[in-house]
Design a protein around this motif. Structure first.
Motif, PDB file in Angstrom:
ATOM      1  N   GLU A 164      12.299   9.417  74.251  1.00 39.22           N
ATOM      2  CA  GLU A 164      10.915   9.839  74.484  1.00 39.22           C
ATOM      3  C   GLU A 164      10.564  11.029  73.607  1.00 39.22           C
ATOM      4  N   VAL A 165      11.500  11.982  73.440  1.00 38.04           N
ATOM      5  CA  VAL A 165      11.250  13.154  72.590  1.00 38.04           C
ATOM      6  C   VAL A 165      11.098  12.726  71.134  1.00 38.04           C
ATOM      7  N   CYS A 166      11.937  11.827  70.669  1.00 34.65           N
ATOM      8  CA  CYS A 166      11.816  11.341  69.294  1.00 34.65           C
ATOM      9  C   CYS A 166      10.470  10.667  69.067  1.00 34.65           C
ATOM     10  N   SER A 167      10.031   9.902  70.048  1.00 37.46           N
ATOM     11  CA  SER A 167       8.727   9.247  69.929  1.00 37.46           C
ATOM     12  C   SER A 167       7.606  10.273  69.835  1.00 37.46           C
ATOM     13  N   ARG A 168       7.652  11.319  70.653  1.00 40.29           N
ATOM     14  CA  ARG A 168       6.633  12.370  70.618  1.00 40.29           C
ATOM     15  C   ARG A 168       6.592  13.077  69.279  1.00 40.29           C
ATOM     16  N   LEU A 169       7.771  13.242  68.643  1.00 39.45           N
ATOM     17  CA  LEU A 169       7.854  13.965  67.374  1.00 39.45           C
ATOM     18  C   LEU A 169       7.584  13.079  66.162  1.00 39.45           C
ATOM     19  N   GLY A 170       7.335  11.801  66.393  1.00 37.88           N
ATOM     20  CA  GLY A 170       7.062  10.892  65.286  1.00 37.88           C
ATOM     21  C   GLY A 170       8.291  10.396  64.567  1.00 37.88           C
ATOM     22  N   VAL A 171       9.450  10.508  65.190  1.00 43.34           N
ATOM     23  CA  VAL A 171      10.694  10.025  64.588  1.00 43.34           C
ATOM     24  C   VAL A 171      10.818   8.529  64.863  1.00 43.34           C
ATOM     25  N   ARG A 172      11.015   7.752  63.830  1.00 41.95           N
ATOM     26  CA  ARG A 172      11.126   6.301  63.974  1.00 41.95           C
ATOM     27  C   ARG A 172      12.580   5.921  64.238  1.00 41.95           C
ATOM     28  N   CYS A 173      12.816   5.277  65.358  1.00 38.36           N
ATOM     29  CA  CYS A 173      14.167   4.799  65.697  1.00 38.36           C
ATOM     30  C   CYS A 173      14.034   3.568  66.584  1.00 38.36           C
ATOM     31  N   PRO A 174      13.500   2.466  66.058  1.00 42.20           N
ATOM     32  CA  PRO A 174      13.271   1.262  66.870  1.00 42.20           C
ATOM     33  C   PRO A 174      14.575   0.671  67.394  1.00 42.20           C
ATOM     34  N   THR A 175      14.513   0.110  68.577  1.00 43.67           N
ATOM     35  CA  THR A 175      15.692  -0.506  69.191  1.00 43.67           C
ATOM     36  C   THR A 175      15.356  -1.920  69.665  1.00 43.67           C
ATOM     37  N   ILE A 176      16.373  -2.738  69.723  1.00 41.21           N
ATOM     38  CA  ILE A 176      16.288  -4.081  70.302  1.00 41.21           C
ATOM     39  C   ILE A 176      17.386  -4.190  71.346  1.00 41.21           C
ATOM     40  N   ASN A 177      16.998  -4.298  72.593  1.00 44.51           N
ATOM     41  CA  ASN A 177      17.958  -4.330  73.705  1.00 44.51           C
ATOM     42  C   ASN A 177      18.883  -3.115  73.686  1.00 44.51           C
ATOM     43  N   GLY A 178      18.304  -1.956  73.347  1.00 43.95           N
ATOM     44  CA  GLY A 178      19.065  -0.724  73.347  1.00 43.95           C
ATOM     45  C   GLY A 178      19.800  -0.426  72.060  1.00 43.95           C
ATOM     46  N   ARG A 179      19.855  -1.368  71.155  1.00 42.40           N
ATOM     47  CA  ARG A 179      20.581  -1.192  69.886  1.00 42.40           C
ATOM     48  C   ARG A 179      19.610  -0.778  68.792  1.00 42.40           C
ATOM     49  N   LEU A 180      19.936   0.277  68.051  1.00 41.00           N
ATOM     50  CA  LEU A 180      19.097   0.695  66.938  1.00 41.00           C
ATOM     51  C   LEU A 180      19.029  -0.430  65.912  1.00 41.00           C
ATOM     52  N   SER A 181      17.798  -0.831  65.576  1.00 40.23           N
ATOM     53  CA  SER A 181      17.628  -2.023  64.747  1.00 40.23           C
ATOM     54  C   SER A 181      17.349  -1.725  63.286  1.00 40.23           C
ATOM     55  N   GLY A 182      17.040  -0.484  62.951  1.00 42.22           N
ATOM     56  CA  GLY A 182      16.821  -0.139  61.556  1.00 42.22           C
ATOM     57  C   GLY A 182      15.364   0.148  61.246  1.00 42.22           C
ATOM     58  N   THR A 183      15.157   1.027  60.292  1.00 42.70           N
ATOM     59  CA  THR A 183      13.809   1.391  59.870  1.00 42.70           C
ATOM     60  C   THR A 183      13.869   1.863  58.425  1.00 42.70           C
ATOM     61  N   GLU A 184      12.729   2.012  57.812  1.00 48.96           N
ATOM     62  CA  GLU A 184      12.673   2.499  56.436  1.00 48.96           C
ATOM     63  C   GLU A 184      12.937   3.997  56.418  1.00 48.96           C
ATOM     64  N   GLN A 185      13.814   4.425  55.522  1.00 51.63           N
ATOM     65  CA  GLN A 185      14.074   5.851  55.391  1.00 51.63           C
ATOM     66  C   GLN A 185      12.906   6.490  54.643  1.00 51.63           C
TER      67      GLN A 185
END
Length: 846
Positions: free
Chosen positions: A438-459
């Motif tokens: 929730e804190v990462c989301s508020r700060l604009g940090v991208r860290c998408p997950t699928i079923n709890g597993r980090l799925s990857g994002t553009e650096q």
């Protein structure tokens, strides 16, 4: 215990940021007195507030407290996937430990391991069950329990050439077919460690564990398993990381419940469930190490420069106490107010394979999804920890760019990326419980997950982009017109950047590139363009080079189509350079007399005019590195001295003449040329070694030894220090000073110079032939000081190295700064200094 552990970690980070001249001088002195080892200050483990009370620990670890908390009814499977930093990831400066080169085979070593676990000091080994324990590892009720001591185990593992054998033996004592209450119930922490090691997979039939050195790190006081093998299978690297985590979690539990226990629970009352509850709460509070003090507001008035900020960030990375290793790279641009940090993702396979479920009241196995959530939560908290630490390192940093990446042998993936604003993060208290996602989301940090597993994002950024690494940092030192700020000028001993130059041919190299782009067409056209570009240049060597190349083109001995040949002729095509090449070839062919004739013809007209003789406040010198130039500026140059550079070929001619004359037995003449070379470059070892050799051939070993003592006063790198002690050791042996020779050989043997192996062999020969009492390691410095042999590098030299590193980095003269940071990392072996060195980007492509 409260937040005492966090306060100590914060203090340690602050101390790391202020390591300037005095600190490294003391570090060098202590390392000498302790045989090259440091004795770090005690640092307590981080612990969430209130963990002395089991109820609060249980609440902190309960499902729903953070996204990392597993569901109690999840499937009991062990996830073997995930990833970690590549096993072959370069680590140019490994943590301070000596790597064992001995191969091992664990399965038949129980007798050896039993000896290794008991051989030291007659103490309890900290890793055994009582002698009368039954087959299930359970002691009789009347038996006095030998409780696990993790620090003692760390010492044994670090000395043991076969640490996997010891760890496997501990793991085998855990019986997965028995309940937790029947496994080591006399020592819950030993059971906790044994279960963690077994779940790390070190007993798997398909495991091919690499050779490792177990390091108990000096700053964070945690376990680090340094891999010795060049290549490691991915699955086995995951086992290494999981083992590291098991050891650290057991260490934290041992410190909390035993070493720093405050009477809340007797050691015998601690259960394995307590250990699980403690570490689950601990994992969700790693950011609390920074303390509850709010992040200060941004301010450009912060006086700390690039040097101090990079030390602070690097100190934090090395000092944070985490159950799993933190590998991070960073860049800083204080002028732009930015920091960028990229850390490696620790995979799900390294996370605990079991957790305590308060709802079920027992330990359950983790499913793949549960471990994915643990890994994601840990990555998010590490990113927030690093961003907050960057803001605390300097008030001038307004943006912290963070990323978490996954590096496997086959691919690179960014799992988390974001630009965190100081103003946003300072509103949050990371020392309290919080939802990391929730804190990462508020700060604009991208860290998408699928079923709890980090799925990857553009650096969203690159470490070496212009924003973090301005190109101006790598402008030519030799051709710079910059004036240094007064503070940095004092540290570097010069007022202008160009006064740190070492390349006499820099201007010719620049003009050669400009001229070569203008060549083409007819010979007349090319010649006219060469002369037009060079005839009015401020550097007379450029004018001469232009005329020379034009003449060679007219004579058809140089083609305008061969650009490489043109540049070489322009830069090094003068008569002196070509003559030195001919003399070198003649010496290699054994024609010393002919080489002397060539060199005499070259040097006679130059020296007849006193072309490079000092006078009128001007000195002529030559330097092999920015470090030697700066040391000369600080330690040897006189007030108001104007130093100019001689051509490399002129200096080389002095050395060649000395070597050729020695070959012909003309020692006195050779000594004169060696002295001239030393006058031109007082910090180059080549001239000094020729002088020493001349004194030896003249049967004047006292003079040769005195020359080496003078060299050790200014020697600054491992090679120069090692060779100096090595040559002095032999001379002292010949002079009958056996103790001094013994001490010098010892210094050379541990210097990491190329002669270290030879020094060790000659030390054995000395002791065998002379039969005198060897000089003990703790007596070496005392023996040398009594004989007036400098302890190189001296405190004076180290002080200048540190100050010059700070000055060049704060002034953003990065070619110079990188040289100093690399040297300091090599001399100290300090991971913080290595981190600073690695944070200095390489020169960009132009």
């Amino acid at each position: 215990m409260g937040t005492h552990g966090f306060d100590i970690v914060a203090a340690a980070i602050a101390a790391g940021a202020s390591v300037l001249a005095l600190a490294l001088v003391r570090r060098a002195r202590n390392r000498r007195r302790n045989g090259g080892m440091e004795t770090p200050a005690d640092v307590r483990p981080p612990a969430p507030q209130g963990l002395e009370q089991t109820e609060k620990a249980t609440k902190a670890a309960a499902p729903g407290a953070t996204p990392a908390s597993p569901a109690p009814n999840a499937a009991a499977t062990i996830e073997n996937g995930g990833a970690v930093p590549s096993a072959n990831e370069p680590r140019p400066f490994p943590r301070s430990s000596v790597a064992s080169e001995q191969p091992f085979d664990d399965d038949g070593l129980d007798v050896i391991v039993d000896y290794l676990e008991h051989e030291d000091e007659g103490d309890s080994d900290g890793g055994d069950v009582p002698k009368d324990a039954g087959q299930d590892g359970k002691a009789d009720e009347c038996e006095e329990v030998d409780l696990l001591d993790m620090e003692r185990l760390a010492r044994r593992l670090s000395r043991n050439p076969r640490p996997w054998a010891v760890l496997k033996r501990i793991a085998r004592r855990y019986r997965p077919d028995l309940g937790s209450e029947d496994n080591f119930d006399a020592d819950a922490i030993r059971a906790y460690l044994a279960r963690g090691l077994r779940e790390a997979g070190i007993l798997d039939p398909d495991a091919h564990l690499p050779r490792v050195v177990v390091v108990y790190t000096g700053r964070s006081k945690t376990f680090y398993l340094r891999v010795v093998d060049d290549t490691v299978a991915w699955a086995d690297m995951l086992r290494v990381l999981a083992t590291e985590g098991a050891l650290n979690r057991a260490l934290f539990a041992w410190e909390h419940f035993r070493k720093h226990a405050q009477g809340t629970m007797e050691p015998e009352e601690v259960t394995i469930e307590d250990c699980y509850r403690f570490n689950q709460a601990l994992a969700s509070s790693i950011c609390a190490q920074l303390g509850p003090t709010p992040i200060p507001r941004a301010s450009m008035s912060d006086v700390m420069g690039e040097w101090g900020v990079r030390q602070t960030i690097s100190a934090g990375i090395e000092t944070f106490r985490l159950p799993l290793r933190l590998t991070a790279q960073f860049r800083v641009n204080l002028m732009g107010g930015d920091a960028a940090i990229v850390c490696s993702f620790v995979p799900a396979a390294a996370q605990p394979a079991s957790v305590y479920s308060p709802e079920l009241g027992r330990i359950v196995r983790c499913s793949a999804q549960m471990r994915d959530r643990l890994a994601a939560d840990y990555a998010q908290r590490c990113a927030l920890l690093l961003a907050a630490h960057a803001f605390r390192s300097s008030r001038r940093i307004c943006h912290a760019f963070v990323a978490v990446t996954l590096e496997t042998p086959s691919h690179h993936t960014c799992l988390l990326s974001g630009d965190i604003s100081r103003e946003q993060l300072r509103e949050l208290d990371l020392s309290e419980d919080f939802d990391a996602a929730e804190v990462c989301s508020r700060l604009g940090v991208r860290c998408p997950t699928i079923n709890g597993r980090l799925s990857g994002t553009e650096q969203g950024f690159e470490l070496d982009s212009e924003r973090f690494c301005p190109r101006g940092r790598y402008e030519s030192v030799d051709l710079s017109s910059r004036v240094l700020p007064s503070f940095e000028a004092r540290l570097l001993g010069v007022d202008h950047v160009s006064e740190m130059s070492i390349n006499e041919s820099a201007r010719r190299e620049l003009m050669a590139q400009r001229v070569v782009r203008e060549l083409g067409g007819s010979t007349e056209r090319s010649v006219r363009r060469i002369l037009r570009l060079t005839e009015n240049d401020v550097d007379p060597t450029v004018v001469e080079a232009g005329k020379r190349c034009a003449r060679h083109i007219i004579e058809d001995s140089l083609s305008t189509a061969d650009q490489l040949a043109f540049v070489e002729d322009f830069v090094e095509g003068d008569e002196l350079s070509r003559g030195c090449d001919r003399a070198t070839d003649l010496l290699q062919q054994g024609k010393a007399s002919e080489a002397i004739e060539v060199l005499c013809d070259l040097l006679a007209p130059i020296d007849a005019l006193d072309t490079y003789r000092d006078g009128d406040g001007r000195t002529w010198r030559q330097f092999m590195s920015y470090v030697s130039r700066t040391l000369y500026n600080r330690l040897m140059a006189t007030e108001g001295e104007k130093t100019q550079l001689v051509p490399d070929a002129y200096y080389g001619a002095q050395l060649l003449m000395s070597s050729a004359l020695l070959e012909r037995g003309r020692v006195e003449e050779a000594l004169a040329f060696a002295r001239r070379a030393q006058e031109l470059d007082p910090l180059d070892m080549a001239a000094m070694l020729r002088i020493v050799r001349c004194h030896e051939l003249l049967d004047d070993n006292e003079a040769a030894a005195e020359e080496l003592r003078g060299w050790l006063e200014v020697a600054f790198d491992p090679q120069g220090v090692g060779v100096g002690y090595y040559r002095l050791a032999y001379l002292e042996w010949q002079l009958g000073n056996i103790e001094v020779a013994d001490a010098c050989y010892q210094k050379a043997a541990v210097s990491r110079a190329t002669c270290a192996g030879a020094a060790a062999l000659e030390l054995h020969a000395l002791r065998a032939l002379e039969g005198e009492r060897p000089v003990e390691g703790d007596e070496v410095d005392e023996v040398l000081e009594a004989a007036s042999v400098p302890l190189a590098p001296t405190e004076r030299v180290i002080g200048v190295l540190v100050e010059a590193a700070q000055g060049s980095l704060d002034a953003e003269v990065f070619p110079v700064a990188r040289s100093f940071a690399t040297l300091l990392g090599s001399l100290t072996g300090d991971d913080v200094m290595n981190g600073v060195m690695e944070s200095i980007e390489h020169e960009p492509d132009r």
